[in-house]
Design an enzyme around this catalytic site. Structure first.
Site, mmCIF file in Angstrom:
data_model
loop_
_atom_site.group_PDB
_atom_site.id
_atom_site.type_symbol
_atom_site.label_atom_id
_atom_site.label_comp_id
_atom_site.label_asym_id
_atom_site.label_seq_id
_atom_site.Cartn_x
_atom_site.Cartn_y
_atom_site.Cartn_z
ATOM 1 N N LYS A 105 0.860 -1.191 0.000
ATOM 2 C CA LYS A 105 0.000 0.000 0.000
ATOM 3 C C LYS A 105 0.884 1.224 0.000
ATOM 4 O O LYS A 105 2.015 1.184 0.504
ATOM 5 C CB LYS A 105 -0.861 0.012 1.265
ATOM 6 N N GLY A 215 -20.597 6.294 2.933
ATOM 7 C CA GLY A 215 -19.471 6.624 2.039
ATOM 8 C C GLY A 215 -19.952 6.510 0.606
ATOM 9 O O GLY A 215 -20.383 5.434 0.183
ATOM 10 N N GLY A 217 -18.281 7.344 -2.420
ATOM 11 C CA GLY A 217 -17.242 7.497 -3.450
ATOM 12 C C GLY A 217 -17.483 6.458 -4.536
ATOM 13 O O GLY A 217 -18.615 5.981 -4.709
ATOM 14 N N ASN A 218 -16.416 6.087 -5.228
ATOM 15 C CA ASN A 218 -16.570 5.137 -6.342
ATOM 16 C C ASN A 218 -17.256 3.842 -5.900
ATOM 17 O O ASN A 218 -18.266 3.437 -6.476
ATOM 18 C CB ASN A 218 -15.195 4.850 -6.963
ATOM 19 N N ALA A 219 -16.746 3.208 -4.827
ATOM 20 C CA ALA A 219 -17.298 1.911 -4.412
ATOM 21 C C ALA A 219 -18.757 2.056 -3.967
ATOM 22 O O ALA A 219 -19.613 1.250 -4.353
ATOM 23 C CB ALA A 219 -16.451 1.311 -3.296
ATOM 24 N N GLY A 220 -19.051 3.074 -3.168
ATOM 25 C CA GLY A 220 -20.411 3.273 -2.664
ATOM 26 C C GLY A 220 -21.413 3.521 -3.788
ATOM 27 O O GLY A 220 -22.498 2.928 -3.815
HETATM 28 N N1 GLU Z 1 -7.329 -0.069 -3.443
HETATM 29 C C1 GLU Z 1 -8.037 -1.275 -3.724
HETATM 30 C C2 GLU Z 1 -8.078 -2.152 -2.488
HETATM 31 O O1 GLU Z 1 -7.882 -1.695 -1.383
HETATM 32 C C3 GLU Z 1 -7.523 -1.986 -4.961
HETATM 33 C C4 GLU Z 1 -6.110 -2.440 -4.895
HETATM 34 C C5 GLU Z 1 -5.538 -2.952 -6.202
HETATM 35 O O2 GLU Z 1 -6.281 -3.106 -7.164
HETATM 36 O O3 GLU Z 1 -4.353 -3.195 -6.206
HETATM 37 O O4 GLU Z 1 -8.372 -3.312 -2.561
#
Ligand code: GLU
Length: 414
Positions: A105, A215, A217-220
C-alpha cells in the site's frame, strides 16, 4: 476521542490466525511485520510558485506469493501505521482470493480537495520519480484507493514509462482503457461486494430488500447501482458522505442520486430527502449495510445500535475489533473487508494478465471470471467458519495466513 491504531489491530489478527493454525515462531515473527517499507519527502511545485513538501510512503508487506499489490491513497491524516495495516490487509486479500500476488500500500499525506489538477499531476509524478526503482509488474503494482483515480494512474504510468523508456502498462492498474486498462475494473470492488451479498443471502435465506451505504465514493456509488441490478431489487434508504447524510424510507432513485453526487460533490442537499446525521446512516434498520468510507467507522460506541442483518465491508478496516465482537454477538452476518472489498484487486490482477499478453477481454468475460473467484472465496470462508469455529473475519484471515505461510515455507524463509 479514542484513536485506533489499525496496524496494532492487523497484527493482533495475524497473531490470532497464527495461533489457530499452530504456525511456528519464525513464521509468526515474519508475518506480523512488513517486509519492506519506504518513506519519502516529495517537493512539489504549486500553482502560486511555491514549493510544498509532501510526506509519502510505499510499504511492501509481503511478496511471498508474488509482487506486492495495492493502492495509493491521498489523505490528509496519512500515517505509516495505517499504511502498514492496509498493506497487511492487501496481503490477506490477494491470498484469500488465491491470486499470485503479495500485498502493499502507498499513500501521500495531502488534501486533494485543496489542490488544482496541475498540482495533483505534479505530485503524482513526483511520487513515481521517488518510487520507480521499486515498481514493476514483477515487483510492486499500485492502483487507486481513497481519493485517487484512473487519471492519476495515467499520469503515474506515463512518468514511469518516461523514466524506464519503454511501455510497461502492467506496472499499475485501474488505468484508463485507452492505455491498457481492463473492462470492468471501475465497478469491480462494488461488484465483488454485491456478489458476496448475493451468496450470503442465498445461504442465510435473507431478502436484501433494504440497504444503506456509508461513504459515497466510487465503491459506494457503484454498489448502490449494482445492488438493485444484480440482486433483482432492493431499496436504498440511506446514504452519507463526508459532508452529511440523507434518508428516504421509500428508497432513492439511485441513478439520479449518483448524478447529483457527481455534479455537486456531495449527497447533501439532495431534493426531497430527510437530512440526517452522517453516523445515523450506520444505525438504520436495513437488511444490508455497506460501510464504504474508511477505517474505524464502526466502533464499540455505535456497534450496539447497528441493526443491519448483514454488513458488507467495502471499505478497508471499517470495524474495530471491539465492534466486531458486539456485532457477532448480536448475530449480524459480517462479510469481512478482505473478502467483500476484494473485487477491485481481483480485476486488477486480470488487468495485469491482459497487459502481459496485450490482448484484452470483453466486459462479460471479466464479470464472469470475477464472479467465479468471489463466489469461491465466499464459500471457502463459510467453510472455514464451520471448520475452525471462528467469526467470519478470523475465518477469512486464517485462510489467507495459511496460504502466505505456506509460500514462506516453500521459499525456505521459515
Ligand atoms: N485499493 C483497492 C483495495 O484496497 C484496490 C487495490 C488494487 O487493485 O491493487 O483493494
Amino acid at each position: 476521542m479514542k484513536s485506533y491504531n489499525s496496524f496494532q489491530v492487523a497484527q493482533k489478527q495475524i497473531l490470532e490466525a497464527v495461533r489457530i493454525l499452530n504456525l511456528n515462531k519464525a513464521t509468526r515473527n515474519l508475518l506480523i511485520w512488513p517486509q519492506r517499507e519506504f518513506k519519502f519527502t516529495l517537493p512539489v511545485k504549486m500553482d502560486d510558485g511555491s514549493v510544498k513538501v509532501f510526506h509519502a510512503w510505499r510499504i511492501q508487506y509481503s511478496t511471498a506469493r508474488g509482487p506486492a499489490k495495492g493502492g495509493i491513497r491521498f489523505y490528509p491524516d496519512e500515517r505509516s501505521d495505517t499504511i502498514r495495516a492496509l498493506a497487511c490487509w492487501m496481503t490477506c486479500k490477494t491470498a484469500l482470493l488465491d491470486l499470485p500476488l503479495g500485498g502493499g500500500k502507498g499513500g501521500i499525506a495531502c488534501n486533494p480537495r485543496d489542490m488544482s489538477e496541475r498540482e495533483l499531476e505534479n505530485m503524482s509524478r513526483a511520487y513515481i520519480r521517488a518510487t520507480a526503482p521499486l515498481l514493476g509488474i514483477d515487483k510492486d503494482v499500485p492502483a487507486p484507493d481513497m481519493y485517487t483515480n484512473p487519471q492519476i494512474m495515467a499520469w503515474m504510468l506515463d512518468e514511469y514509462e518516461t523514466i524506464v523508456q519503454r511501455h510497461h502498462p502492467g506496472m499499475i492498474t485501474d488505468k484508463p482503457l485507452q492505455i491498457g486498462g481492463s473492462e470492468g475494473r471501475r465497478d469491480a470492488t462494488a461488484r465483488g461486494g454485491v456478489i458476496t451479498v448475493r451468496e450470503a443471502c442465498k445461504a442465510l435465506q435473507v431478502e436484501p430488500a433494504t440497504f444503506a451505504i456509508q461513504g459515497f465514493g466510487n465503491a459506494g456509488q457503484r454498489a448502490a447501482l449494482l445492488h438493485k441490478e444484480m440482486l433483482g431489487g432492493g431499496k436504498l434508504v440511506g446514504v452519507c458522505d463526508s459532508r452529511g447524510g440523507i434518508y428516504n424510507p421509500d428508497g432513492f432513485d439511485v441513478k439520479d442520486l449518483v448524478t447529483y453526487k457527481l455534479t455537486k460533490g456531495t449527497v447533501k442537499g439532495y431534493p426531497g430527502a430527510k437530512v440526517v446525521d452522517r453516523d445515523a446512516i450506520l444505525e438504520l434498520d436495513v437488511d444490508v449495510l455497506y460501510p464504504a468510507a474508511m477505517e474505524n467507522a464502526i466502533t464499540e460506541k455505535n456497534a450496539s445500535r447497528i441493526k443491519a442483518r448483514m454488513i458488507c465491508e467495502l471499505a478497508n478496516g471499517p470495524t474495530t475489533p471491539e465492534a466486531d465482537k458486539i456485532l457477532n454477538a448480536k448475530g449480524a452476518h459480517i462479510i469481512p473487508d478482505i473478502l467483500a472489498s476484494s473485487g477491485g484487486v481481483t480485476v486488477s490482477y486480470f488487468e495485469m494478465v491482459q497487459d502481459s499478453y496485450s490482448y484484452f477481454w470483453e466486459e462479460k468475460e471479466v464479470h464472469a471470471q470475477l464472479d467465479k473467484k468471489l463466489t469461491k472465496a465466499y464459500h471457502t470462508v463459510i467453510e472455514a467458519i464451520r471448520e475452525k469455529k471462528v467469526d467470519p473475519r478470523m475465518a477469512a484471515t486464517v485462510v489467507a495466513v495459511a496460504r502466505v505461510a505456506e509460500a514462506c515455507e516453500l521459499r525456505g524463509w521459515v
